[in-house]
Motif scaffolding. Structure first.
Motif, PDB file in Angstrom:
ATOM      1  N   THR A  89       5.570   7.859   5.960  1.00  0.00           N
ATOM      2  CA  THR A  89       4.565   7.512   6.982  1.00  0.00           C
ATOM      3  C   THR A  89       5.297   6.840   8.135  1.00  0.00           C
ATOM      4  O   THR A  89       6.192   6.021   7.910  1.00  0.00           O
ATOM      5  N   VAL A  90       4.939   7.252   9.352  1.00  0.00           N
ATOM      6  CA  VAL A  90       5.496   6.594  10.542  1.00  0.00           C
ATOM      7  C   VAL A  90       4.333   5.984  11.326  1.00  0.00           C
ATOM      8  O   VAL A  90       3.374   6.668  11.679  1.00  0.00           O
ATOM      9  N   LEU A  91       4.383   4.659  11.533  1.00  0.00           N
ATOM     10  CA  LEU A  91       3.347   3.987  12.338  1.00  0.00           C
ATOM     11  C   LEU A  91       3.920   3.766  13.724  1.00  0.00           C
ATOM     12  O   LEU A  91       4.951   3.070  13.863  1.00  0.00           O
ATOM     13  N   GLU A  92       3.307   4.357  14.724  1.00  0.00           N
ATOM     14  CA  GLU A  92       3.769   4.176  16.108  1.00  0.00           C
ATOM     15  C   GLU A  92       2.779   3.305  16.876  1.00  0.00           C
ATOM     16  O   GLU A  92       1.582   3.333  16.606  1.00  0.00           O
ATOM     17  N   ASN A  93       3.310   2.524  17.823  1.00  0.00           N
ATOM     18  CA  ASN A  93       2.516   1.513  18.517  1.00  0.00           C
ATOM     19  C   ASN A  93       1.945   0.522  17.496  1.00  0.00           C
ATOM     20  O   ASN A  93       0.818   0.052  17.606  1.00  0.00           O
ATOM     21  N   ALA A  94       2.773   0.226  16.486  1.00  0.00           N
ATOM     22  CA  ALA A  94       2.375  -0.723  15.438  1.00  0.00           C
ATOM     23  C   ALA A  94       2.406  -2.145  16.003  1.00  0.00           C
ATOM     24  O   ALA A  94       3.135  -2.423  16.970  1.00  0.00           O
ATOM     25  N   ALA A  95       1.631  -3.039  15.388  1.00  0.00           N
ATOM     26  CA  ALA A  95       1.661  -4.451  15.797  1.00  0.00           C
ATOM     27  C   ALA A  95       3.006  -5.048  15.382  1.00  0.00           C
ATOM     28  O   ALA A  95       3.596  -4.617  14.383  1.00  0.00           O
ATOM     29  N   ARG A  96       3.486  -6.025  16.165  1.00  0.00           N
ATOM     30  CA  ARG A  96       4.830  -6.584  15.920  1.00  0.00           C
ATOM     31  C   ARG A  96       4.761  -8.040  15.471  1.00  0.00           C
ATOM     32  O   ARG A  96       5.786  -8.713  15.372  1.00  0.00           O
ATOM     33  N   GLU A  97       3.547  -8.547  15.217  1.00  0.00           N
ATOM     34  CA  GLU A  97       3.379  -9.961  14.858  1.00  0.00           C
ATOM     35  C   GLU A  97       4.266 -10.360  13.675  1.00  0.00           C
ATOM     36  O   GLU A  97       4.486  -9.540  12.758  1.00  0.00           O
ATOM     37  N   PRO A  98       4.753 -11.586  13.647  1.00  0.00           N
ATOM     38  CA  PRO A  98       5.590 -12.057  12.519  1.00  0.00           C
ATOM     39  C   PRO A  98       4.899 -11.925  11.165  1.00  0.00           C
ATOM     40  O   PRO A  98       5.561 -11.704  10.145  1.00  0.00           O
ATOM     41  N   GLU A  99       3.578 -11.973  11.140  1.00  0.00           N
ATOM     42  CA  GLU A  99       2.850 -11.846   9.866  1.00  0.00           C
ATOM     43  C   GLU A  99       2.975 -10.416   9.311  1.00  0.00           C
ATOM     44  O   GLU A  99       2.915 -10.208   8.100  1.00  0.00           O
ATOM     45  N   ILE A 100       3.170  -9.447  10.213  1.00  0.00           N
ATOM     46  CA  ILE A 100       3.400  -8.062   9.762  1.00  0.00           C
ATOM     47  C   ILE A 100       4.747  -8.000   9.042  1.00  0.00           C
ATOM     48  O   ILE A 100       4.880  -7.377   7.989  1.00  0.00           O
ATOM     49  N   ILE A 101       5.739  -8.675   9.610  1.00  0.00           N
ATOM     50  CA  ILE A 101       7.081  -8.698   9.001  1.00  0.00           C
ATOM     51  C   ILE A 101       6.995  -9.338   7.628  1.00  0.00           C
ATOM     52  O   ILE A 101       7.553  -8.839   6.646  1.00  0.00           O
ATOM     53  N   ASP A 102       6.209 -10.432   7.535  1.00  0.00           N
ATOM     54  CA  ASP A 102       6.093 -11.132   6.241  1.00  0.00           C
ATOM     55  C   ASP A 102       5.456 -10.220   5.195  1.00  0.00           C
ATOM     56  O   ASP A 102       5.926 -10.118   4.061  1.00  0.00           O
ATOM     57  N   LEU A 103       4.402  -9.506   5.598  1.00  0.00           N
ATOM     58  CA  LEU A 103       3.743  -8.567   4.661  1.00  0.00           C
ATOM     59  C   LEU A 103       4.741  -7.476   4.250  1.00  0.00           C
ATOM     60  O   LEU A 103       4.876  -7.173   3.058  1.00  0.00           O
ATOM     61  N   ALA A 104       5.453  -6.915   5.214  1.00  0.00           N
ATOM     62  CA  ALA A 104       6.416  -5.841   4.898  1.00  0.00           C
ATOM     63  C   ALA A 104       7.498  -6.370   3.961  1.00  0.00           C
ATOM     64  O   ALA A 104       7.863  -5.715   2.976  1.00  0.00           O
ATOM     65  N   ASN A 105       7.960  -7.601   4.221  1.00  0.00           N
ATOM     66  CA  ASN A 105       9.010  -8.168   3.354  1.00  0.00           C
ATOM     67  C   ASN A 105       8.491  -8.397   1.942  1.00  0.00           C
ATOM     68  O   ASN A 105       9.221  -8.196   0.954  1.00  0.00           O
ATOM     69  N   PHE A 106       7.213  -8.761   1.820  1.00  0.00           N
ATOM     70  CA  PHE A 106       6.615  -8.913   0.478  1.00  0.00           C
ATOM     71  C   PHE A 106       6.607  -7.552  -0.226  1.00  0.00           C
ATOM     72  O   PHE A 106       7.041  -7.426  -1.381  1.00  0.00           O
ATOM     73  N   LEU A 107       6.165  -6.518   0.480  1.00  0.00           N
ATOM     74  CA  LEU A 107       6.088  -5.172  -0.119  1.00  0.00           C
ATOM     75  C   LEU A 107       7.485  -4.690  -0.517  1.00  0.00           C
ATOM     76  O   LEU A 107       7.685  -4.126  -1.606  1.00  0.00           O
ATOM     77  N   VAL A 108       8.482  -4.969   0.330  1.00  0.00           N
ATOM     78  CA  VAL A 108       9.874  -4.588  -0.005  1.00  0.00           C
ATOM     79  C   VAL A 108      10.326  -5.331  -1.259  1.00  0.00           C
ATOM     80  O   VAL A 108      10.952  -4.758  -2.156  1.00  0.00           O
ATOM     81  N   ALA A 109       9.924  -6.602  -1.379  1.00  0.00           N
ATOM     82  CA  ALA A 109      10.290  -7.393  -2.575  1.00  0.00           C
ATOM     83  C   ALA A 109       9.629  -6.805  -3.825  1.00  0.00           C
ATOM     84  O   ALA A 109      10.108  -7.003  -4.952  1.00  0.00           O
ATOM     85  N   CYS A 110       8.548  -6.042  -3.617  1.00  0.00           N
ATOM     86  CA  CYS A 110       7.884  -5.375  -4.757  1.00  0.00           C
ATOM     87  C   CYS A 110       8.459  -3.964  -4.979  1.00  0.00           C
ATOM     88  O   CYS A 110       7.961  -3.226  -5.832  1.00  0.00           O
ATOM     89  N   GLY A 111       9.438  -3.573  -4.134  1.00  0.00           N
ATOM     90  CA  GLY A 111      10.066  -2.264  -4.342  1.00  0.00           C
ATOM     91  C   GLY A 111       9.703  -1.217  -3.301  1.00  0.00           C
ATOM     92  O   GLY A 111      10.107  -0.056  -3.402  1.00  0.00           O
ATOM     93  N   ALA A 112       8.947  -1.613  -2.280  1.00  0.00           N
ATOM     94  CA  ALA A 112       8.598  -0.626  -1.227  1.00  0.00           C
ATOM     95  C   ALA A 112       9.815  -0.357  -0.353  1.00  0.00           C
ATOM     96  O   ALA A 112      10.762  -1.152  -0.320  1.00  0.00           O
ATOM     97  N   ARG A 113       9.770   0.819   0.339  1.00  0.00           N
ATOM     98  CA  ARG A 113      10.888   1.179   1.218  1.00  0.00           C
ATOM     99  C   ARG A 113      10.364   1.244   2.657  1.00  0.00           C
ATOM    100  O   ARG A 113       9.676   2.184   3.041  1.00  0.00           O
ATOM    101  N   ILE A 114      10.634   0.169   3.422  1.00  0.00           N
ATOM    102  CA  ILE A 114      10.062   0.003   4.771  1.00  0.00           C
ATOM    103  C   ILE A 114      11.175  -0.364   5.747  1.00  0.00           C
ATOM    104  O   ILE A 114      12.031  -1.191   5.435  1.00  0.00           O
ATOM    105  N   GLU A 115      11.121   0.279   6.937  1.00  0.00           N
ATOM    106  CA  GLU A 115      12.076  -0.074   8.007  1.00  0.00           C
ATOM    107  C   GLU A 115      11.315  -0.242   9.323  1.00  0.00           C
ATOM    108  O   GLU A 115      10.278   0.396   9.528  1.00  0.00           O
TER     109      GLU A 115
END
Ligand code: EPZ
Length: 419
Positions: free
Chosen positions: A180-206
């Motif tokens: 999945t590619v999200l374009e014009n995605a929000a850049r808020e720091p809380e988005i980064i925190d959520l993504a980092n949580f998902l990565v810590a659960c094994g998700a693959r996000i860049e």
């Protein structure tokens, strides 16, 4: 209902610790629906909206154990797919359970959130994105009913960098089939925190934190232990508290790098902000100067700090124009600030604030979360007594605010409001 009674004029001095971020904890708690097993979250703030999210998770069939900032969420096998109206109407962010429920169960029924005080706040961008991933929705008796087979990766371009929409799609994409590619995605720091949580659960996000986020779906996520980031809006509110009272505050766990646009504006006004090894120090010398403010998606000036900086501008030298570009009705604090003696003229999405020498205390009414913070800040600076009513709005997003303020010299107390 409760009210806060404030005797203004005391310069705040001492140390304030920032709590965990409400707007990171909310999506991360709902993302805990995705992995099978016990997720442990640290630095979760003790807030009304967080307690509401615990109730929602329990209604969905999760086990939630909450103890002193550490929360354990276990999403077992018997999850229910329904978030009821009587809960969703109290917290619009409940709509963030859509993505996880569709990903986990292939179905979800979430009451249409309705607007909050600050605007209509539709969820059309969330639904359009999820439809591109294979979900289908019907509206039934005020509920959004969604269903899907296994979600599949898609290319999604948001008309607007929606924070909640980006979060819902991030959670949906983590275990979808393909990229999945999200374009014009929000850049808020809380988005980064959520993504980092998902990565810590094994998700693959860049790309989290940029406008283009790429997610390679994985088959399953595993539970993890994760620490929630500090709350940048609470921190920004205390920066303003130090400045508006002419005090000298040391703010601990202050995520200054996530507050760049706010710090820049405050420094332009004449506020002194210094990074020290054990926190961020805020003070001011003499009267502040008015500067114009326009709210923007991150990294621009955050809409969640607009009401607070308006309170500060009420007593600055000169006039400032504040433009609110994110929500269509986020000036509910203006008429209450005028009751405290502020000189503010509204025209459409702009407010012209003309600085006055001194605000004067009066009874005022909170209308939404950040408006209530603005009224408390103005009351701290006003001459005499200010009563802020309906502070259940404040309790949604500020952990024990009157305790934190009293500890640094504010004359503030919580009382039952019998009126
Ligand atoms: C999040 O709300 C925050 N809430 C808000 O904080 C914050 O003000 C907002 O982002 C903007 O930064 C949480 O994180 C829980 P949006 P959200 O989707 O996700 C329109 C606070 O004070 N829009 O970026 O609802 C929408 O109507 C709260 O802590 C659509 O039109 O924000 C609004 O005008 C208040 N269609 C604008 O975009 C959609 O599908 C911003 O919404 C989605 C949004």
């Amino acid at each position: 209902m409760d009210k806060l009674v404030i005797e203004g004029g005391a310069p705040l001095k001492g140390r304030v610790r920032v709590s965990g971020s409400k707007n990171a904890a909310l999506p991360i708690l709902l993302a805990a629906l995705l992995p099978d097993g016990e997720v442990t979250l640290e630095n979760v703030p003790d807030l009304r909206d967080i307690k509401t999210t615990y109730r929602l998770l329990e209604l969905l069939g999760c086990q939630v154990e909450n103890g002193a900032g550490v929360v354990r969420v276990t999403a077992g096998k018997d999850l229910q797919p329904e978030a009821p109206y009587e809960l969703v109407r109290t917290m619009r962010a409940s709509v963030l359970c859509l993505g996880p429920l569709l990903a986990r169960l292939g179905r979800a029924t979430v009451a249409l959130p309705g607007g909050g005080a600050i605007g209509a706040r539709p969820v059309d961008l969330h639904l359009r994105g999820l439809e591109k991933m294979g979900a289908s929705f019907v509206m039934e008796h005020g509920n959004i009913k969604g269903k899907c087979k296994r979600l599949k990766g898609a290319q999604i371009n948001f008309d607007f960098p929606t924070v909640g929409g980006t979060e819902n799609l991030l959670m949906a994409a983590a275990t979808a089939k393909g990229e999945t590619v999200l374009e014009n995605a929000a850049r808020e720091p809380e988005i980064i925190d959520l993504a980092n949580f998902l990565v810590a659960c094994g998700a693959r996000i860049e790309g989290q934190g940029t406008s283009v986020i790429r997610i390679q779906g994985v088959d399953r996520l595993s539970p993890c232990r994760y620490r929630i980031m500090p709350d940048r809006i609470e921190a920004g509110t205390y920066l303003v508290a130090g400045a508006i009272t002419g005090g000298n505050l040391m703010i601990e766990d202050c995520p200054l790098e996530a507050l760049d646009a706010v710090a820049t504006k405050l420094i332009q006004m004449g506020v002194r902000i210094e990074e020290k090894k054990d926190g961020v120090q805020v003070s001011r010398k003499g009267r502040l100067q008015a500067v114009d403010v326009t709210t923007q998606p991150f990294p621009g000036f955050p809409t969640d700090m607009q009401a607070q900086v308006m309170a500060l501008l009420c007593t600055a030298e000169g006039s400032a124009v504040i433009r609110e570009t994110i929500f269509e009705n986020r000036f509910m604090h203006v008429l209450e600030l005028v009751r405290l003696g502020a000189d503010i003229k509204l025209s459409g999405q702009s407010a012209v604030v003309r600085g006055v020498d001194r605000l004067v205390g009066a009874p005022v009414m909170a209308s939404d979360l950040r408006a209530s913070a603005s009224l408390v800040l103005a009351g701290l600076a006003a001459k005499g007594t200010t009563e802020v009513r309906r502070i259940y709005h404040l309790d949604r997003g500020y952990e024990h605010m009157e305790r934190k303020l009293s500890a640094v010299g504010a004359r503030i107390r919580r009382e039952r409001d019998e009126s």
